[in-house]
Design a protein around this motif. Sequence first.
Motif, PDB file in Angstrom:
ATOM      1  N   LYS A  42      48.801  23.978  47.615  1.00 53.41           N
ATOM      2  CA  LYS A  42      48.625  22.358  47.367  1.00 53.41           C
ATOM      3  C   LYS A  42      50.292  21.504  47.816  1.00 53.41           C
ATOM      4  O   LYS A  42      50.001  20.421  48.201  1.00 53.41           O
ATOM      5  CB  LYS A  42      47.804  22.459  46.507  1.00 53.41           C
ATOM      6  CG  LYS A  42      46.355  22.577  46.108  1.00 53.41           C
ATOM      7  CD  LYS A  42      46.005  22.338  45.397  1.00 53.41           C
ATOM      8  CE  LYS A  42      44.689  22.618  45.037  1.00 53.41           C
ATOM      9  NZ  LYS A  42      43.832  22.715  43.911  1.00 53.41           N
ATOM     10  N   LYS A  43      51.180  22.452  46.863  1.00 54.35           N
ATOM     11  CA  LYS A  43      52.037  21.977  47.628  1.00 54.35           C
ATOM     12  C   LYS A  43      52.776  21.356  48.760  1.00 54.35           C
ATOM     13  O   LYS A  43      53.912  20.770  48.902  1.00 54.35           O
ATOM     14  CB  LYS A  43      53.500  22.380  46.660  1.00 54.35           C
ATOM     15  CG  LYS A  43      53.057  22.743  44.927  1.00 54.35           C
ATOM     16  CD  LYS A  43      53.879  23.160  44.117  1.00 54.35           C
ATOM     17  CE  LYS A  43      53.605  23.591  42.914  1.00 54.35           C
ATOM     18  NZ  LYS A  43      54.158  23.606  42.212  1.00 54.35           N
ATOM     19  N   TRP A  44      52.527  22.011  49.699  1.00 55.80           N
ATOM     20  CA  TRP A  44      52.898  22.079  51.256  1.00 55.80           C
ATOM     21  C   TRP A  44      52.885  21.057  52.263  1.00 55.80           C
ATOM     22  O   TRP A  44      51.713  20.290  51.896  1.00 55.80           O
ATOM     23  CB  TRP A  44      52.806  23.937  52.188  1.00 55.80           C
ATOM     24  CG  TRP A  44      53.101  24.374  51.583  1.00 55.80           C
ATOM     25  CD1 TRP A  44      54.223  25.264  50.216  1.00 55.80           C
ATOM     26  CD2 TRP A  44      51.988  26.086  51.844  1.00 55.80           C
ATOM     27  NE1 TRP A  44      54.272  26.509  50.200  1.00 55.80           N
ATOM     28  CE2 TRP A  44      53.871  27.129  51.239  1.00 55.80           C
ATOM     29  CE3 TRP A  44      51.879  26.610  53.026  1.00 55.80           C
ATOM     30  CZ2 TRP A  44      53.208  28.375  51.446  1.00 55.80           C
ATOM     31  CZ3 TRP A  44      51.484  27.853  53.248  1.00 55.80           C
ATOM     32  CH2 TRP A  44      52.298  28.567  52.768  1.00 55.80           C
ATOM     33  N   SER A  45      54.126  20.633  52.789  1.00 54.00           N
ATOM     34  CA  SER A  45      53.151  19.477  53.613  1.00 54.00           C
ATOM     35  C   SER A  45      52.365  20.087  54.720  1.00 54.00           C
ATOM     36  O   SER A  45      51.367  21.067  54.274  1.00 54.00           O
ATOM     37  CB  SER A  45      54.690  19.550  54.402  1.00 54.00           C
ATOM     38  OG  SER A  45      54.632  20.629  56.099  1.00 54.00           O
ATOM     39  N   LYS A  46      51.366  18.903  55.221  1.00 50.27           N
ATOM     40  CA  LYS A  46      50.553  19.464  56.287  1.00 50.27           C
ATOM     41  C   LYS A  46      50.778  19.945  57.458  1.00 50.27           C
ATOM     42  O   LYS A  46      50.245  21.333  57.494  1.00 50.27           O
ATOM     43  CB  LYS A  46      49.663  17.351  56.950  1.00 50.27           C
ATOM     44  CG  LYS A  46      48.443  17.854  57.537  1.00 50.27           C
ATOM     45  CD  LYS A  46      48.623  16.427  58.043  1.00 50.27           C
ATOM     46  CE  LYS A  46      46.683  16.707  59.073  1.00 50.27           C
ATOM     47  NZ  LYS A  46      46.354  15.579  59.302  1.00 50.27           N
ATOM     48  N   ALA A  47      52.286  20.024  58.175  1.00 53.29           N
ATOM     49  CA  ALA A  47      52.341  20.322  58.702  1.00 53.29           C
ATOM     50  C   ALA A  47      52.320  22.505  59.002  1.00 53.29           C
ATOM     51  O   ALA A  47      52.703  22.952  59.431  1.00 53.29           O
ATOM     52  CB  ALA A  47      54.436  20.084  59.238  1.00 53.29           C
ATOM     53  N   LYS A  48      52.757  22.660  57.435  1.00 44.80           N
ATOM     54  CA  LYS A  48      52.932  23.860  56.904  1.00 44.80           C
ATOM     55  C   LYS A  48      51.967  24.354  57.015  1.00 44.80           C
ATOM     56  O   LYS A  48      50.927  25.366  56.764  1.00 44.80           O
ATOM     57  CB  LYS A  48      53.582  24.428  55.393  1.00 44.80           C
ATOM     58  CG  LYS A  48      54.874  25.304  54.820  1.00 44.80           C
ATOM     59  CD  LYS A  48      55.283  26.130  54.111  1.00 44.80           C
ATOM     60  CE  LYS A  48      55.525  26.430  53.778  1.00 44.80           C
ATOM     61  NZ  LYS A  48      56.475  26.767  52.504  1.00 44.80           N
ATOM     62  N   LYS A  49      50.257  23.320  56.434  1.00 41.45           N
ATOM     63  CA  LYS A  49      49.306  24.165  55.869  1.00 41.45           C
ATOM     64  C   LYS A  49      48.988  24.868  57.250  1.00 41.45           C
ATOM     65  O   LYS A  49      47.977  25.308  57.498  1.00 41.45           O
ATOM     66  CB  LYS A  49      48.366  22.919  55.517  1.00 41.45           C
ATOM     67  CG  LYS A  49      48.791  22.571  53.718  1.00 41.45           C
ATOM     68  CD  LYS A  49      48.293  21.728  53.118  1.00 41.45           C
ATOM     69  CE  LYS A  49      48.587  21.260  52.493  1.00 41.45           C
ATOM     70  NZ  LYS A  49      48.390  19.826  51.236  1.00 41.45           N
ATOM     71  N   GLU A  50      49.218  23.866  58.448  1.00 40.49           N
ATOM     72  CA  GLU A  50      48.544  23.609  59.821  1.00 40.49           C
ATOM     73  C   GLU A  50      49.146  25.181  60.244  1.00 40.49           C
ATOM     74  O   GLU A  50      48.605  26.016  60.928  1.00 40.49           O
ATOM     75  CB  GLU A  50      48.788  22.970  60.607  1.00 40.49           C
ATOM     76  CG  GLU A  50      47.815  21.363  60.325  1.00 40.49           C
ATOM     77  CD  GLU A  50      47.894  20.146  61.083  1.00 40.49           C
ATOM     78  OE1 GLU A  50      49.127  19.787  61.349  1.00 40.49           O
ATOM     79  OE2 GLU A  50      47.221  19.421  60.455  1.00 40.49           O
TER      80      GLU A  50
END
Length: 96
Positions: free
Chosen positions: A69-77
């Motif tokens: 949940k704390k990750w950036s959108k780029a990292k989630k992707e």
Amino acid sequence: MKIYYVYILKCSDNTYYIGFTSNLEKRFFEHQQGKHIESYTYKRQPLELVFCCEFTVAGFAIDTEKQIKKWSKAKKEALINDEYEKLPNLAKKKFK
């Protein structure tokens, strides 16, 4: 042995919802049906299940959910797209 899941839903507005459950099929159905009006996903349908992983210890699953949940959108992707080699670089802080 009980299985727990951390999952990522892609919402209609291209945001991501990260959740934890012990019954992935039921929980995804609840999201799709808008069972919980206060839920982040309620007004962001349709939803797509784009990632899930299994755990045998609830505490590990909850900790992983909180971390993602704390990750950036780029990292989630990168996680969603199985681009694990990108994760360490996406975790680095960028200084300008």
